[in-house]
Design a protein around this motif. Structure first.
Motif, PDB file in Angstrom:
ATOM      1  N   GLU A 112       0.834  -1.214   0.000  1.00 10.70           N
ATOM      2  CA  GLU A 112       0.000   0.000   0.000  1.00 10.70           C
ATOM      3  C   GLU A 112       0.865   1.259   0.000  1.00 10.70           C
ATOM      4  N   LYS A 113       1.954   1.201   0.742  1.00 17.86           N
ATOM      5  CA  LYS A 113       2.815   2.384   0.863  1.00 17.86           C
ATOM      6  C   LYS A 113       3.499   2.710  -0.464  1.00 17.86           C
ATOM      7  N   ASP A 114       3.991   1.674  -1.155  1.00 21.37           N
ATOM      8  CA  ASP A 114       4.675   1.879  -2.440  1.00 21.37           C
ATOM      9  C   ASP A 114       3.821   1.335  -3.582  1.00 21.37           C
ATOM     10  N   ALA A 115       2.590   1.809  -3.621  1.00 19.45           N
ATOM     11  CA  ALA A 115       1.643   1.291  -4.620  1.00 19.45           C
ATOM     12  C   ALA A 115       2.148   1.510  -6.034  1.00 19.45           C
ATOM     13  N   ALA A 116       2.801   2.652  -6.262  1.00 18.18           N
ATOM     14  CA  ALA A 116       3.267   2.950  -7.619  1.00 18.18           C
ATOM     15  C   ALA A 116       4.347   1.969  -8.063  1.00 18.18           C
ATOM     16  N   THR A 117       5.165   1.515  -7.109  1.00 19.59           N
ATOM     17  CA  THR A 117       6.244   0.586  -7.451  1.00 19.59           C
ATOM     18  C   THR A 117       5.693  -0.775  -7.841  1.00 19.59           C
ATOM     19  N   PHE A 118       4.665  -1.197  -7.109  1.00 23.28           N
ATOM     20  CA  PHE A 118       4.154  -2.553  -7.326  1.00 23.28           C
ATOM     21  C   PHE A 118       3.010  -2.607  -8.336  1.00 23.28           C
ATOM     22  N   ALA A 119       2.567  -1.450  -8.796  1.00 27.38           N
ATOM     23  CA  ALA A 119       1.451  -1.431  -9.759  1.00 27.38           C
ATOM     24  C   ALA A 119       1.773  -2.230 -11.020  1.00 27.38           C
ATOM     25  N   PRO A 120       2.983  -2.076 -11.622  1.00 22.49           N
ATOM     26  CA  PRO A 120       3.275  -2.868 -12.843  1.00 22.49           C
ATOM     27  C   PRO A 120       3.199  -4.374 -12.587  1.00 22.49           C
ATOM     28  N   GLU A 238      15.524  -6.039 -12.470  1.00 18.02           N
ATOM     29  CA  GLU A 238      15.734  -4.617 -12.152  1.00 18.02           C
ATOM     30  C   GLU A 238      15.388  -4.288 -10.704  1.00 18.02           C
ATOM     31  N   HIS A 239      14.307  -4.887 -10.182  1.00 20.18           N
ATOM     32  CA  HIS A 239      13.815  -4.490  -8.861  1.00 20.18           C
ATOM     33  C   HIS A 239      13.889  -5.621  -7.831  1.00 20.18           C
ATOM     34  N   GLY A 240      14.176  -6.839  -8.271  1.00 20.02           N
ATOM     35  CA  GLY A 240      14.286  -7.948  -7.311  1.00 20.02           C
ATOM     36  C   GLY A 240      12.955  -8.461  -6.824  1.00 20.02           C
ATOM     37  N   TYR A 241      11.883  -8.227  -7.575  1.00 18.52           N
ATOM     38  CA  TYR A 241      10.567  -8.715  -7.149  1.00 18.52           C
ATOM     39  C   TYR A 241      10.115  -9.840  -8.080  1.00 18.52           C
ATOM     40  N   GLU A 242       9.329 -10.755  -7.510  1.00 16.28           N
ATOM     41  CA  GLU A 242       8.887 -11.925  -8.256  1.00 16.28           C
ATOM     42  C   GLU A 242       7.428 -12.199  -7.944  1.00 16.28           C
ATOM     43  N   LEU A 243       6.711 -12.634  -8.963  1.00 15.76           N
ATOM     44  CA  LEU A 243       5.288 -12.950  -8.797  1.00 15.76           C
ATOM     45  C   LEU A 243       5.116 -14.447  -8.589  1.00 15.76           C
ATOM     46  N   SER A 244       4.275 -14.821  -7.629  1.00 23.15           N
ATOM     47  CA  SER A 244       3.954 -16.236  -7.457  1.00 23.15           C
ATOM     48  C   SER A 244       2.780 -16.589  -8.356  1.00 23.15           C
ATOM     49  N   ARG A 245       2.465 -17.866  -8.395  1.00 24.88           N
ATOM     50  CA  ARG A 245       1.373 -18.307  -9.266  1.00 24.88           C
ATOM     51  C   ARG A 245       0.038 -17.732  -8.835  1.00 24.88           C
ATOM     52  N   ASP A 246      -0.097 -17.465  -7.533  1.00 27.58           N
ATOM     53  CA  ASP A 246      -1.365 -16.936  -7.031  1.00 27.58           C
ATOM     54  C   ASP A 246      -1.344 -15.422  -6.876  1.00 27.58           C
ATOM     55  N   GLY A 247      -0.364 -14.755  -7.502  1.00 28.18           N
ATOM     56  CA  GLY A 247      -0.362 -13.303  -7.530  1.00 28.18           C
ATOM     57  C   GLY A 247       0.338 -12.626  -6.371  1.00 28.18           C
ATOM     58  N   LEU A 248       0.917 -13.368  -5.453  1.00 24.18           N
ATOM     59  CA  LEU A 248       1.638 -12.751  -4.339  1.00 24.18           C
ATOM     60  C   LEU A 248       2.994 -12.243  -4.822  1.00 24.18           C
ATOM     61  N   ILE A 249       3.449 -11.148  -4.233  1.00 26.47           N
ATOM     62  CA  ILE A 249       4.701 -10.525  -4.653  1.00 26.47           C
ATOM     63  C   ILE A 249       5.783 -10.839  -3.621  1.00 26.47           C
ATOM     64  N   TYR A 250       6.906 -11.343  -4.100  1.00 24.61           N
ATOM     65  CA  TYR A 250       8.030 -11.697  -3.230  1.00 24.61           C
ATOM     66  C   TYR A 250       9.253 -10.884  -3.624  1.00 24.61           C
TER      67      TYR A 250
END
Length: 511
Positions: A112-120, A238-250
């Motif tokens: 919620e705090k960094d919504a713009a970062t995680f929006a893509p 680029e950002h070190g984030y990964e999507l799981s199969r159920d949409g969770l962000i790691y």
């Protein structure tokens, strides 16, 4: 620097070298041996699926595309245990000498705090899910399959029968072996233009007037999914984030975390940290092992001396019969005999290490009950040690009784008691003390057969069950502690040996 100091420094320097050699060897054997955590997880899923089918709930491994989903989950398991890495790299990561990727779920507050970062990432997940749904709906009616960027159709029964016999039999054999042979199965079928899914072979869907429209639409969806996957990899890099199969962000970041950092991993059979799991069993094995070992010393040393003094007497022959009888019967058999006699008649508990209502007992009652619970397993522990230690002590005393210094002591008029306990006993203890180092490792490791027979949840039983279930983190965690304790115990044996016998000076100098 004295010879003794140099000797012990060399022994200490050899500890890490020996530790690395032993742990690498065991790690490599566990990796090579079949039936690892991936196969165990796969077997558990098959059992769960079979139960689901038996209960009429449907699903199971024979349902559509289930193997593709299982493959993804099992690859996560491989990555978690570094099974997807070569053995040397996997070992270095387990040891904590090489970084490995760690996935940490991003908290909701940060999303919620960094919504713009995680929006893509959220938009990417929604887009990918929509494309996958459209593709599944498109292919489901014909039971086609999308894999490797292409569309596949299941072979008909006639086409399966027309396959060469060796191709059909080997494919079925590899498929029956499960996920562990999936790569080998794919490699085997690829030259024949086939793949395997849903318990049957598939082949490329040929372009024809009936399939052209479907293939064109499926090609667009597969292309869009490939672009989505490329974008996901780009965001991860680029950002070190990964999507799981159920949409969770790691968040994925490399980290040094292994044995050197105190991270023993997590047991997948107990679902808890390995270090906490082992230490919770430490106390139980330590109490039983230490009690048995001390009891063996208290009984065997005086008995060995007495047998040496009365060598050839009726007492010597009778006690030799008893200790050899105990030595010839395995400890777990002794436990079973005691359970079938004393415990079955209600004189002693049938198993366990403490009464279930111990919190409600007074200190004296709890202590008494603990002693009752310890009688059978401790007797089983020491039954085998009695003979070895007693006979070793007897032979050592008899050898020293014939030495010149003993004859000199008797010639000076010293009493037998003074000669034996002041001069002979000290030198006779040297062979027994040489085994202290190994005994420390054994008393902490416990005996899995005795613990299994008497239902004691100690280290031995934990290691035995972990080995059967291929719980690699637990097996390696117990190995680490056992190796360290044994190596340090051997050095301790040398120290005790040198302290007891002044004639012994390591490093080439002898007094």
């Amino acid at each position: 620097m004295s010879g003794m100091s140099a000797y012990f420094i060399r022994r200490l320097l050899l500890v890490p070298v020996t530790f690395l050699a032993i742990t690498f060897l065991v790690y490599a054997i566990l990796r090579i041996a079949p039936g690892g955590p991936v196969e165990q997880a796969e077997a558990a899923m098959k059992i769960q699926a079979a139960r689901g089918e038996a209960g009429g709930s449907g699903g199971g491994l024979s349902s559509r595309n289930d193997l593709m989903l299982d493959e993804s989950a099992l690859k996560d398991l491989e990555r978690y245990y570094a099974l997807d890495k070569p053995i040397p790299i996997g070992y270095a990561q387990w040891l904590g000498a090489a970084p490995r990727p760690f996935r940490t779920r991003v908290p909701a507050a940060n999303l919620e705090k960094d919504a713009a970062t995680f929006a893509p990432l959220k938009e990417l997940y929604e887009r990918r899910a929509k494309l996958q749904t459209e593709l599944d709906d498109l292919l489901a009616a014909k039971e086609y399959l999308a894999a490797k960027g292409a569309v596949w159709r299941p072979l008909t029964e006639a086409e399966v029968k027309d396959l060469p016999k060796h191709v059909r039999e080997k494919a079925e054999h590899l498929a029956a072996a499960g996920f562990g042979k999936a790569a080998q199965l794919e490699a085997f079928l690829a030259p024949h233009g086939l793949t395997w899914a849903n318990s049957q072979p598939y082949k490329h869907l040929e372009r024809s007037p009936e399939t052209t429209a479907l293939l064109d639409q499926a090609g667009k969806l597969l292309g869009a999914l490939a672009l989505a996957s490329d974008l996901e990899r780009k965001l991860k890099d680029e950002h070190g984030y990964e999507l799981s199969r159920d949409g969770l962000i790691y968040q994925v970041e490399p980290r040094f975390s292994g044995i050197l950092q105190g991270d023993f991993g997590r047991s997948y059979t107990h679902s808890r940290g390995v270090l906490g799991l082992i230490t919770s069993r430490f106390e139980i094995s330590l109490i039983f092992g230490l009690t048995g070992y001390l009891l063996a010393w208290i009984v065997c040393v005086p008995l060995g001396v007495l047998k040496a003094v009365r060598h050839g007497s009726v007492f010597d022959s009778f006690t030799s019969f008893l200790v050899l009888l105990g030595y010839s019967v395995p400890g777990y058999v002794v436990a079973m005999l005691l359970l079938a006699t004393l415990a079955a008649n209600g004189w002693l508990p049938l198993g366990g290490y403490q009464p279930p209502n111990i919190e409600q007992l007074s200190w004296a009652e709890a202590t008494l009950e603990r002693v009752r619970y310890m009688i059978i397993p401790v007797t089983a522990y020491v039954a085998g040690q009695f003979a070895l230690m007693t006979m070793l002590m007897k032979n050592s005393v008899m050898e020293n009784l014939t030495a010149d210094y003993v004859r000199t002591a008797f010639a000076k008029g010293l009493t037998e008691r003074r000669v034996i306990f002041l001069h002979v006993l000290r030198n006779s203890l040297i062979p027994i003390t040489a085994g202290i180092g190994g005994a420390i490792g054994l008393l902490l490791a416990g005996s899995f057969l005795i613990e299994k027979t008497t239902n004691i949840p100690g280290m031995g039983l934990l290691g035995f069950e972990a080995l059967l279930q291929r719980d690699y983190p637990v097996v390696m965690g117990i190995l680490v502690l056992s190796v360290l304790i044994t190596l340090i115990g051997n050095i301790l044996s040398d120290l005790v040996w040198a302290a007891i016998d002044p004639r012994i000076r390591f490093g080439g100098q002898q007094a």
